[in-house]
Write a protein that holds these residues in place. Structure first.
Motif, mmCIF file in Angstrom:
data_model
loop_
_atom_site.group_PDB
_atom_site.id
_atom_site.type_symbol
_atom_site.label_atom_id
_atom_site.label_comp_id
_atom_site.label_asym_id
_atom_site.label_seq_id
_atom_site.Cartn_x
_atom_site.Cartn_y
_atom_site.Cartn_z
ATOM 1 N N TYR A 93 0.704 -1.067 -0.193
ATOM 2 C CA TYR A 93 -0.019 0.384 0.196
ATOM 3 C C TYR A 93 0.899 1.132 0.072
ATOM 4 N N ARG A 94 0.303 2.281 -0.373
ATOM 5 C CA ARG A 94 0.406 3.858 -0.264
ATOM 6 C C ARG A 94 -0.349 4.861 0.200
ATOM 7 N N PRO A 95 -0.271 4.927 1.315
ATOM 8 C CA PRO A 95 -1.152 6.167 2.377
ATOM 9 C C PRO A 95 -1.581 7.064 1.275
ATOM 10 N N VAL A 96 -3.233 7.455 0.324
ATOM 11 C CA VAL A 96 -3.238 8.414 -0.007
ATOM 12 C C VAL A 96 -3.530 9.740 0.223
ATOM 13 N N ILE A 97 -3.074 10.694 -0.244
ATOM 14 C CA ILE A 97 -2.638 11.942 0.513
ATOM 15 C C ILE A 97 -3.753 12.604 0.280
ATOM 16 N N ASP A 98 -4.680 13.180 0.049
ATOM 17 C CA ASP A 98 -5.463 14.299 -0.299
ATOM 18 C C ASP A 98 -4.994 15.859 -0.515
ATOM 19 N N ARG A 99 -3.789 16.373 0.136
ATOM 20 C CA ARG A 99 -3.421 17.709 0.370
ATOM 21 C C ARG A 99 -2.302 17.881 2.019
ATOM 22 N N VAL A 100 -1.312 18.057 1.600
ATOM 23 C CA VAL A 100 -0.752 17.973 3.050
ATOM 24 C C VAL A 100 -0.640 20.448 3.419
ATOM 25 N N VAL A 101 -1.192 20.240 4.542
ATOM 26 C CA VAL A 101 -1.890 21.603 5.123
ATOM 27 C C VAL A 101 -0.150 21.967 6.661
ATOM 28 N N GLY A 102 -0.545 23.279 6.253
ATOM 29 C CA GLY A 102 0.081 23.852 7.377
ATOM 30 C C GLY A 102 -0.647 23.985 8.798
ATOM 31 N N LEU A 103 -0.375 24.402 9.743
ATOM 32 C CA LEU A 103 -1.376 24.352 10.997
ATOM 33 C C LEU A 103 -2.174 25.167 10.509
ATOM 34 N N ASP A 104 -2.198 26.290 9.506
ATOM 35 C CA ASP A 104 -2.835 27.561 10.034
ATOM 36 C C ASP A 104 -4.123 27.088 8.914
ATOM 37 N N LYS B 150 -6.487 10.709 3.136
ATOM 38 C CA LYS B 150 -5.754 11.593 3.755
ATOM 39 C C LYS B 150 -5.443 12.917 3.763
ATOM 40 N N VAL B 151 -6.228 14.038 5.032
ATOM 41 C CA VAL B 151 -5.623 15.065 4.611
ATOM 42 C C VAL B 151 -3.976 15.155 5.920
ATOM 43 N N VAL B 152 -2.624 15.434 5.692
ATOM 44 C CA VAL B 152 -1.779 15.509 6.851
ATOM 45 C C VAL B 152 -1.191 16.962 7.099
ATOM 46 N N VAL B 153 -1.527 17.022 7.825
ATOM 47 C CA VAL B 153 -0.632 18.788 8.699
ATOM 48 C C VAL B 153 0.358 18.341 8.939
ATOM 49 N N THR B 154 1.268 19.993 9.171
ATOM 50 C CA THR B 154 3.119 19.760 8.491
ATOM 51 C C THR B 154 2.925 20.408 10.234
#
Length: 323
Positions: free
Chosen positions: A290-301, A318-322
């Protein structure tokens, strides 16, 4: 400490704010202090911040007791508490802190060591952050239905979210045939991930088809379990992984009783965050299953608006927050 926090229930863009005055986590016996590199958003974050019934049961009935959400953790160990033997300062880790204090939307979080695993060196922090809760739920749901085997026929309801995209890839990698139910505009991406058949729930009823499934993993909880059992094979398993509290309670209360009559297994998956399943997922990642499906990567704001999109069903994977 800098973190995205909230003090009352409501729409995430109204009640969540970035603060820089939050206290540092307290590292107790058996705890690991993690410098968070990335976290990801889950439906539980939506339930908790908006104050749904299940969110209030977990997070406090009248006001939130978990000021910093984010249960998926990916980062580096910066301190270990007394009794920690599995990790050392500098280790790269991932984990699901929903069994403790949450806190992934903050710069640092203290996590019980039994909820953490070492990150694969081939896995990015963004991929690691997308994996813990959704990946473990998918793995446990498929294991509940003995669906990780060649020739198994599997149906995923609510297949385009975090849990569904993991379950689809994992089941297919073991040789199962997987059909999916979701919004029509997400059916092409599901086919590209390996789905053999797709149903648009807005105009198709997958419970009146002729197919007989060995396992049904229900992430969305949109229909009573009595509908799904019509397309469940004798001896098959229906596992509720998510959905409304009413659907979960109904299946929990009477599913086993009905199952004894029909010869089927109808039950609710009780999520168990643990290091062993994380280690298993890490190994499967290294094997290319598998590879995680990441819709977008966003910042905390940007996280509150992304969480609103998640709650509205406008996210694939998934939405990932950095941080």
């Amino acid at each position: 400490m800098r973190a995205l926090a909230y003090a009352c229930y409501g729409p995430p863009i109204d009640v969540m704010t970035v603060r820089t005055d939050l206290p540092e986590p307290v590292v107790g016996p058996g705890d690991v202090l993690v410098q968070v590199v990335a976290t990801s958003l889950n439906s539980w974050d939506w339930d908790l911040v908006t104050g749904s019934t299940q969110g209030r049961l977990v997070g406090g009935w009248t006001r939130p007791r978990l000021p910093i959400l984010g249960c998926d953790i990916a980062g580096r160990v910066v301190q270990i508490g007394p009794g920690v033997e599995r990790f050392a300062v500098g280790d790269e880790v991932l984990g699901d802190d929903s069994g403790a204090a949450w806190g992934g939307l903050g710069e640092r979080v203290a996590v019980p060591q039994e909820l953490l695993a070492k990150k694969s060196p081939t896995m990015s922090f963004e991929q690691a952050a997308a994996t813990p809760q959704a990946g473990v739920l998918a793995l446990q749901g498929l294991q509940m239905g003995s669906a990780l085997a060649p020739g198994k026929r599997v149906l995923l309801n609510g297949a385009s979210g975090g849990v569904g995209t993991f379950a689809l890839q994992l089941a297919c990698s073991f040789g199962a045939t997987v059909d999916c139910v979701d919004h029509g505009d997400k059916l092409d991406p599901l086919t590209q991930l390996g789905a053999a058949g797709v149903f648009d729930h807005r105009c198709e009823d997958p419970t009146i088809q002729d197919g007989q499934y060995d396992a049904i993993v229900d992430v969305a909880g949109t229909r009573p379990f009595t509908h799904w059992r019509r397309v469940l094979a004798p001896g098959g398993t229906y596992a509720v992984v998510g959905g409304s509290l009413a659907r979960i309670a109904q299946t929990f209360a009477v599913g086993a009783i009905v199952g004894r009559v029909t010869g089927q297994h109808l039950g609710v998956l009780l999520h168990r965050p643990n290091a062993a399943d994380l280690d298993c997922l890490t190994q499967m990642f290294e094997e290319g299953r598998y590879r995680p499906v990441i819709d977008r990567v966003v910042g905390l704001d940007e996280a509150p608006r992304a969480l609103a999109d998640l709650g509205a069903g406008r996210v694939l994977g998934k939405v990932v927050v950095t941080l």
